[in-house]
Design an enzyme around this catalytic site. Structure first.
Site: not given
Length: 267
Positions: A14, A16, A100-102, A126-128, A156, A160
């Protein structure tokens, strides 16, 4: 010199994930142990990101990759649909998840914290991972003590999967911790188009914009008598998240339990 930290990457093909693979390959303190993706199985992870071949082929089987490569850390940038199962799998194999995935619920985070502590390992959701975004959240939380009337607008790209974003939810939680619940707006207001006032959280609203051509921005707007305060953060490139991911991979090795929020890893 100590041994490099062995890192597995889920979602490696992906946008990221490729940045994470590249970051790991460029840091001598880290070693890419496994790269997991739903597609391009067998392709060398190094060549995928324009580097020399590194001898780590992409695979589709996360559990097999964890068993065979025995990584210290799993970095997960997949989807909200698969991230919980991936995180549980990592903990079960004694691998520290950096996620990092929400899309996690508070109950799921609490359960994962319990599992990490039982396994004697650390983890991070971590959301960010952006330093600027963390500062934006901290400034917003501080401002909420003095200006309780607030709304969040987050922007975004149109692909998303979740709304509101994890960053805006985390920002809202931090604001709510510094502010008494206050239902804003006219008490008799009526939405003539459902949802036009945005999502409701602790008395204030979160608005999610989804458009092609947009990367990631968030604006927190505070209103007071005769004035407004706007705190805004803009991300322009995924590489901007990598210093935070890098720091998290190293810090999680010294942590026990599941940490929610990258800000806890900052000095």
């Amino acid at each position: 010199m100590s041994e490099p930290i062995k890192v597995a990457v889920a979602g490696a093909s992906g946008r990221m994930g490729r940045e994470v693979v590249k970051m790991v390959l460029e840091d001598p303190e880290l070693r890419l142990a496994a790269a997991v993706a739903h597609s391009t199985s067998g392709m060398d992870a190094g060549s995928m990101v324009g580097k020399e071949t590194c001898g780590v082929p992409l695979t589709t089987d996360l559990e097999l990759a964890l068993v065979e490569s025995k990584p210290d850390v799993l970095v997960d940038f997949t989807t909200p649909h698969s991230v919980m199962a991936n995180t549980e799998l990592a903990i079960r194999h004694g691998v520290r998840p950096v996620v990092g995935t929400t899309g996690f619920t508070p109950e799921q985070i609490e359960d994962l914290d319990r599992r990490c502590r039982e396994a004697g390992i650390g983890g991070l959701i971590a959301p960010n991972f952006s330093i600027g975004a963390i500062l934006m959240m901290k400034f917003a939380a501080q401002a909420a003590s003095y200006m309780p009337h607030v709304e969040i607008i987050e922007y975004h790209g149109d692909q998303k999967l979740d709304a509101p974003s994890g960053t805006s939810v985390k920002t809202a939680e931090m604001i709510a911790a510094n502010r008494q619940e206050l239902r804003q707006g006219n008490p008799n207001e009526k939405e003539t188009i459902e949802g036009s006032r945005g999502g409701y959280y602790e008395g204030f609203r979160i608005h999610s914009v989804r458009l092609p051509g947009v990367f990631a921005q968030q604006e927190v707007i505070f209103g007071g008598y005769g004035q407004t305060l706007k705190i805004r953060h803009d991300s322009y490139d995924r590489a901007g998240y990598m210093p935070g991911v890098n720091l998290s991979v190293k810090k999680v090795m010294q942590t026990t339990g599941m940490v929610y929020g990258f800000e806890h890893f900052l000095d």
